[in-house]
Write an enzyme that holds these catalytic residues in place. Structure first.
Site, PDB file in Angstrom:
ATOM      1  N   SER A  47       0.678  -1.144   0.008  1.00 47.42           N
ATOM      2  CA  SER A  47      -0.132   0.009  -0.072  1.00 47.42           C
ATOM      3  C   SER A  47       0.875   1.282   0.290  1.00 47.42           C
ATOM      4  O   SER A  47       0.409   2.349  -0.271  1.00 47.42           O
ATOM      5  CB  SER A  47      -0.806   0.110   1.280  1.00 47.42           C
ATOM      6  OG  SER A  47      -0.196   0.280   2.372  1.00 47.42           O
ATOM      7  N   HIS A  48       2.290   1.158   0.358  1.00 45.03           N
ATOM      8  CA  HIS A  48       3.196   2.244   0.304  1.00 45.03           C
ATOM      9  C   HIS A  48       4.223   2.098  -0.460  1.00 45.03           C
ATOM     10  O   HIS A  48       5.297   2.377  -0.072  1.00 45.03           O
ATOM     11  CB  HIS A  48       3.388   2.706   1.846  1.00 45.03           C
ATOM     12  CG  HIS A  48       2.065   3.303   2.382  1.00 45.03           C
ATOM     13  ND1 HIS A  48       1.338   2.588   2.859  1.00 45.03           N
ATOM     14  CD2 HIS A  48       1.764   4.733   2.522  1.00 45.03           C
ATOM     15  CE1 HIS A  48       0.240   3.354   3.296  1.00 45.03           C
ATOM     16  NE2 HIS A  48       0.667   4.583   3.002  1.00 45.03           N
ATOM     17  N   GLU A 188      -4.531   0.427   1.608  1.00 46.26           N
ATOM     18  CA  GLU A 188      -4.826  -1.121   1.660  1.00 46.26           C
ATOM     19  C   GLU A 188      -6.445  -1.223   1.223  1.00 46.26           C
ATOM     20  O   GLU A 188      -6.634  -2.296   0.295  1.00 46.26           O
ATOM     21  CB  GLU A 188      -4.889  -1.342   3.146  1.00 46.26           C
ATOM     22  CG  GLU A 188      -4.604  -2.953   3.449  1.00 46.26           C
ATOM     23  CD  GLU A 188      -3.490  -3.607   2.785  1.00 46.26           C
ATOM     24  OE1 GLU A 188      -3.605  -4.702   1.948  1.00 46.26           O
ATOM     25  OE2 GLU A 188      -2.402  -3.154   2.983  1.00 46.26           O
TER      26      GLU A 188
END
Ligand code: NDP
Ligand code: PYC
Length: 336
Positions: A47-48, A188
């Site tokens: 997600s990052h 997410e």
């Protein structure tokens, strides 16, 4: 099954760097962002990871991030440093402030750094590790956009407001936890939507205030805090100490500033670091050894030490590279 593309870490970095550079970021910002998102992908924090390149370019096209900002340092007090990111991403501003900040922590035993006027898209563990590498204990937090309802409410107000903590360990990876105060990071949920996957229960509500496991409905509705009122209280704390306390935006203000452009949050980050040497002097080694007993006792019960999964993923990616969903890879290539 999702089609994927395998990349070495160098290829992943180049993919991100070229997309950022070609879209107008300065070489220094493109490099800092590309290193950060490659590190996220490497550590299994998808997600990052490289997914964030899309948001960085979107923020630039919307005029919500400065492409070539040069930060300025403000020495506020013996134990307080501020760095003004001048509308750029937080990463380069943090890099510029780090040596002075570490000097202050060593001198005073504890010090705080406020990063102001920054666009923030990144995982906080990356800000904690340079401090634990220096033998320091560290804490970081930042508000984001108003996406999360306070416990007992039904409208978005708080950000996903992550809190990260790091404890240095001799000869071992540090103890690091880094968690959104929402049940999950917004990123997410966005990845679930992209993959057409239902959300676990308890992550969010739809725009009618009803519990939902549909990612798109929750993105339109509101996210929930983790642990009910406890996560909600921590989210409020982050709003306060990384918002008004440091003269910067709350998540609600950041979302208003965004003007529905879908850009990354704009505001501040607060980092506090402590030097065990200054707290403990000659007794430092003895007390740090007691911390090791705590970690060993956790592991002896089969509990997973936060950060362990990430450091294992790091080792694996350094050897075998990373796998990106083909659709994401193609979107980033198209940006270049
Ligand atoms: P997770 O819920 O996946 O993980 C939170 C923490 O708990 C991690 O340190 C993780 O360690 C640890 N952990 C997870 N499962 C277990 C377990 N079973 N036992 C022990 N520890 C466990 O992360 P979030 O979704 O909350 O956040 C993801 C990222 O999003 C963070 O890096 C955060 O900084 C970032 N974020 C950034 C924002 C911003 O504004 N810049 C806003 C919100 C989030 P491990 O890493 O080893 O899995
Ligand atoms: O995933 O919640 C999130 C997030 C917000 C800003 C950066 N990441």
């Amino acid at each position: 099954m999702t089609s994927t593309v395998k990349l070495t870490l160098v290829e992943a970095y180049q993919l991100a760097y070229q997309a950022l550079l070609r879209n107008g970021f300065s070489a220094a910002h493109a490099d800092a962002v590309a290193k950060n998102v490659t590190a996220g992908e490497r550590d299994g924090c998808h997600s990052h990871g490289l997914y964030r390149v899309l948001g960085c370019v979107r923020s630039l096209k919307a005029g919500k991030v400065a492409a070539d900002a040069e930060s300025t340092l403000i020495d506020n007090a013996p134990a307080i440093l501020r760095v003004d990111a001048q509308g750029g991403f937080s990463l380069l501003a943090y890099q510029a402030a780090l040596p002075v900040f570490i000097d202050k922590v060593r001198h005073c035993g504890i010090a705080a750094l406020a990063i102001n006027h920054c666009v923030h898209f990144s995982a906080l563990w990356a800000d904690i590790e340079p401090l634990t590498e220096q033998g320091l204990v560290a804490l970081a937090c930042t508000p984001s956009h108003a996406w999360v309802t306070p416990a007992g409410g039904n409208q978005p107000l708080f950000g996903t407001n992550p809190i990260a903590f790091g404890w240095p360990r001799q000869g071992k990876a540090p103890f690091v936890f880094d968690m959104a105060t929402s049940a999950a990071a917004r990123g997410e949920i966005e990845l679930h939507r992209r993959a057409n996957k239902p959300l676990p229960e308890g992550w969010g509500i739809d725009s009618h205030g009803q519990p939902s496991t549909d990612a798109a409905s929750v993105l339109q509705g509101a996210m929930l805090t983790f642990g009910g009122h406890k996560g909600s209280a921590l989210a409020a704390m982050v709003e306060l100490i990384a918002g008004p306390l440091i003269g910067d935006m709350t998540s609600k203000e950041s979302l208003a500033y965004d003007q529905q452009s879908g850009s990354s949050p704009y505001g501040g980050e607060l980092i506090i670091a402590m030097d065990p040497e200054r707290f403990l002097g000659a007794d430092k080694e003895m007390h740090l050894a007691r911390a090791e007993v705590l970690f060993n006792d956790m592991a002896a019960q089969g509990a997973r030490i936060p950060g362990e999964r990430r450091f294992k993923a790091r080792q694996h990616s350094e050897q075998f590279g990373v796998e990106l969903p083909l659709a994401l890879y193609e979107e980033i290539v198209a940006l270049s």
